[in-house]
Scaffold this motif. Sequence first.
Motif, mmCIF file in Angstrom:
data_model
loop_
_atom_site.group_PDB
_atom_site.id
_atom_site.type_symbol
_atom_site.label_atom_id
_atom_site.label_comp_id
_atom_site.label_asym_id
_atom_site.label_seq_id
_atom_site.Cartn_x
_atom_site.Cartn_y
_atom_site.Cartn_z
ATOM 1 N N ASP A 16 0.736 -1.116 0.035
ATOM 2 C CA ASP A 16 -0.041 -0.091 0.054
ATOM 3 C C ASP A 16 0.866 1.179 0.056
ATOM 4 O O ASP A 16 1.839 1.367 0.659
ATOM 5 C CB ASP A 16 -1.075 0.034 1.159
ATOM 6 C CG ASP A 16 -1.858 -1.108 1.223
ATOM 7 O OD1 ASP A 16 -2.861 -0.908 0.599
ATOM 8 O OD2 ASP A 16 -1.618 -1.963 1.815
ATOM 9 N N ARG A 54 -15.005 -7.519 -0.501
ATOM 10 C CA ARG A 54 -13.929 -6.377 -0.339
ATOM 11 C C ARG A 54 -14.217 -5.612 0.810
ATOM 12 O O ARG A 54 -13.403 -5.158 1.389
ATOM 13 C CB ARG A 54 -13.874 -5.634 -1.595
ATOM 14 C CG ARG A 54 -12.762 -4.665 -1.671
ATOM 15 C CD ARG A 54 -12.978 -3.613 -2.946
ATOM 16 N NE ARG A 54 -11.678 -2.820 -2.637
ATOM 17 C CZ ARG A 54 -10.429 -2.659 -3.341
ATOM 18 N NH1 ARG A 54 -9.843 -3.658 -3.882
ATOM 19 N NH2 ARG A 54 -9.663 -1.689 -3.162
ATOM 20 N N MET A 71 -10.281 -14.075 0.525
ATOM 21 C CA MET A 71 -9.552 -13.562 -0.453
ATOM 22 C C MET A 71 -9.767 -14.670 -1.680
ATOM 23 O O MET A 71 -9.851 -14.342 -2.816
ATOM 24 C CB MET A 71 -8.087 -13.562 -0.020
ATOM 25 C CG MET A 71 -7.799 -12.409 0.894
ATOM 26 S SD MET A 71 -8.207 -10.666 -0.015
ATOM 27 C CE MET A 71 -7.753 -9.548 1.470
ATOM 28 N N ARG A 75 -11.671 -14.536 -5.444
ATOM 29 C CA ARG A 75 -10.899 -14.897 -6.471
ATOM 30 C C ARG A 75 -11.497 -15.688 -7.262
ATOM 31 O O ARG A 75 -11.516 -16.080 -8.416
ATOM 32 C CB ARG A 75 -9.420 -15.415 -6.020
ATOM 33 C CG ARG A 75 -8.398 -15.600 -6.928
ATOM 34 C CD ARG A 75 -7.120 -15.594 -6.750
ATOM 35 N NE ARG A 75 -6.998 -14.398 -5.918
ATOM 36 C CZ ARG A 75 -6.052 -14.078 -4.794
ATOM 37 N NH1 ARG A 75 -5.776 -15.384 -4.123
ATOM 38 N NH2 ARG A 75 -6.217 -12.942 -4.365
ATOM 39 N N ARG A 97 -4.077 -6.232 -8.531
ATOM 40 C CA ARG A 97 -3.694 -7.298 -7.547
ATOM 41 C C ARG A 97 -4.265 -8.821 -7.981
ATOM 42 O O ARG A 97 -5.178 -8.845 -8.471
ATOM 43 C CB ARG A 97 -4.222 -7.267 -5.970
ATOM 44 C CG ARG A 97 -3.461 -6.072 -5.443
ATOM 45 C CD ARG A 97 -3.691 -5.950 -3.771
ATOM 46 N NE ARG A 97 -3.350 -4.578 -3.333
ATOM 47 C CZ ARG A 97 -2.042 -4.360 -3.102
ATOM 48 N NH1 ARG A 97 -1.098 -5.316 -3.083
ATOM 49 N NH2 ARG A 97 -1.708 -3.135 -2.429
ATOM 50 N N THR A 102 -2.047 -12.479 -1.768
ATOM 51 C CA THR A 102 -2.599 -13.283 -0.806
ATOM 52 C C THR A 102 -1.166 -13.599 0.094
ATOM 53 O O THR A 102 -0.814 -13.747 1.238
ATOM 54 C CB THR A 102 -3.333 -14.221 -0.933
ATOM 55 O OG1 THR A 102 -4.304 -13.741 -2.055
ATOM 56 C CG2 THR A 102 -3.719 -15.095 0.014
ATOM 57 N N TYR A 105 0.443 -10.552 1.536
ATOM 58 C CA TYR A 105 -0.231 -9.952 2.868
ATOM 59 C C TYR A 105 -0.691 -10.984 3.903
ATOM 60 O O TYR A 105 -0.487 -10.869 5.078
ATOM 61 C CB TYR A 105 -1.656 -9.192 2.336
ATOM 62 C CG TYR A 105 -1.193 -7.705 1.887
ATOM 63 C CD1 TYR A 105 -0.607 -7.623 0.670
ATOM 64 C CD2 TYR A 105 -1.410 -6.787 2.494
ATOM 65 C CE1 TYR A 105 -0.183 -6.418 0.320
ATOM 66 C CE2 TYR A 105 -1.019 -5.604 2.063
ATOM 67 C CZ TYR A 105 -0.577 -5.441 0.675
ATOM 68 O OH TYR A 105 -0.407 -4.145 0.430
ATOM 69 N N GLN A 106 -1.302 -12.101 3.268
ATOM 70 C CA GLN A 106 -1.649 -13.017 4.375
ATOM 71 C C GLN A 106 -0.374 -14.002 4.853
ATOM 72 O O GLN A 106 -0.381 -14.524 5.957
ATOM 73 C CB GLN A 106 -2.981 -13.807 3.853
ATOM 74 C CG GLN A 106 -4.287 -13.388 3.969
ATOM 75 C CD GLN A 106 -4.302 -12.077 3.181
ATOM 76 O OE1 GLN A 106 -4.173 -12.114 2.013
ATOM 77 N NE2 GLN A 106 -4.535 -10.978 3.699
ATOM 78 N N PHE A 156 -5.866 -2.657 6.234
ATOM 79 C CA PHE A 156 -4.710 -3.031 6.174
ATOM 80 C C PHE A 156 -3.472 -1.888 6.183
ATOM 81 O O PHE A 156 -2.342 -1.875 6.385
ATOM 82 C CB PHE A 156 -4.615 -3.798 4.462
ATOM 83 C CG PHE A 156 -5.220 -4.919 4.390
ATOM 84 C CD1 PHE A 156 -4.681 -6.338 5.020
ATOM 85 C CD2 PHE A 156 -6.400 -5.318 3.923
ATOM 86 C CE1 PHE A 156 -5.245 -7.539 5.026
ATOM 87 C CE2 PHE A 156 -7.131 -6.368 3.971
ATOM 88 C CZ PHE A 156 -6.582 -7.605 4.315
HETATM 89 P P1 TYD Z 1 -5.658 -1.993 -2.829
HETATM 90 O O1 TYD Z 1 -5.522 -2.873 -3.959
HETATM 91 O O2 TYD Z 1 -4.331 -1.350 -2.119
HETATM 92 O O3 TYD Z 1 -6.614 -0.703 -3.113
HETATM 93 P P2 TYD Z 1 -6.683 0.871 -2.715
HETATM 94 O O4 TYD Z 1 -5.722 1.301 -3.675
HETATM 95 O O5 TYD Z 1 -8.309 0.899 -3.450
HETATM 96 O O6 TYD Z 1 -6.558 0.797 -1.344
HETATM 97 O O7 TYD Z 1 -6.558 -2.327 -1.680
HETATM 98 C C1 TYD Z 1 -6.508 -3.784 -1.409
HETATM 99 C C2 TYD Z 1 -6.084 -4.098 0.121
HETATM 100 O O8 TYD Z 1 -6.356 -5.597 0.191
HETATM 101 C C3 TYD Z 1 -4.721 -4.038 0.180
HETATM 102 O O9 TYD Z 1 -4.282 -3.514 1.557
HETATM 103 C C4 TYD Z 1 -4.215 -5.504 0.160
HETATM 104 C C5 TYD Z 1 -4.965 -6.344 0.601
HETATM 105 N N1 TYD Z 1 -5.019 -7.680 0.043
HETATM 106 C C6 TYD Z 1 -4.909 -8.753 0.895
HETATM 107 O O10 TYD Z 1 -4.468 -8.576 1.846
HETATM 108 N N2 TYD Z 1 -4.717 -9.926 0.287
HETATM 109 C C7 TYD Z 1 -5.384 -10.153 -1.161
HETATM 110 O O11 TYD Z 1 -5.056 -11.354 -1.384
HETATM 111 C C8 TYD Z 1 -5.549 -9.106 -1.848
HETATM 112 C C9 TYD Z 1 -5.863 -9.313 -3.352
HETATM 113 C C10 TYD Z 1 -5.392 -7.847 -1.362
#
Ligand code: TYD
Length: 205
Positions: A16, A54, A71, A75, A97, A102, A105-106, A156
């Motif tokens: 982010d 979302r 997630m 998908r 993304r 995943t 982040y996860q 996040f």
């Molecule tokens: P993001 O793509 O950054 O959108 P915006 O620019 O509108 O904030 O936001 C999606 C959030 O979801 C980002 O913080 C990452 C998180 N994310 C996961 O944690 N796991 C995933 O598999 C995906 C696709 C996104």
Amino acid sequence: MSTPSKPKFITFEGIDGAGKSSHLSFVADLLAARGIRVTSTREPGGTPLGEQLRTVLLHQKMHLETEALLMFASRREHLAQVIEPALARGDWVISDRFTDATFAYQGGGRQLPVAKLEQLEQWVHPHLQPDLTLLFDVPLDVARARLDATRSLDKFEQEQNDFFAGVRGEYLRRAAQFPARFRIVDSTQSMAQVRAALTAIMASL
Ligand code: TYD
């Protein structure tokens, strides 16, 4: 006459605040200028159900495995309704993304075991991987400064530096693991420099 090339699946990734979203329409426009039909989409989301997921995922606290499962649920729907039909009709697909997020982040951020995420990946898309993954990369302090300057933060984005260090580390590890599909874009550069880099990458496809 040359045969039309197979439609490509391109994903945009990064922590982010890396600035990837500002470049999506630029890349879509580059392709459209070559006469390529483009479907642009995002995760989590991209379908009516996915967009509902979302909202829950970005704003509600939940068990970490629930988060990973949702997630992949989003998908699964996204693949069935948007990505696979688009590729089948010959569109190129650009997704803001996909599964690398995943793992980053996860896996890297939340520290869920990679093996569990790999099982879900095998379940949901055993035969599909992006043809190209653009990893927009910036140091954490740059990303944090951009985030704090721009908006109200989701679940996040409110995480701390050690979380984002894990996310970024996992993205870079995957880029090293899959060098044929990843391109790292140095997003500390100016908008014009990033665009020049993207233009060169897309011209090579
Ligand atoms: P993001 O793509 O950054 O959108 P915006 O620019 O509108 O904030 O936001 C999606 C959030 O979801 C980002 O913080 C990452 C998180 N994310 C996961 O944690 N796991 C995933 O598999 C995906 C696709 C996104």
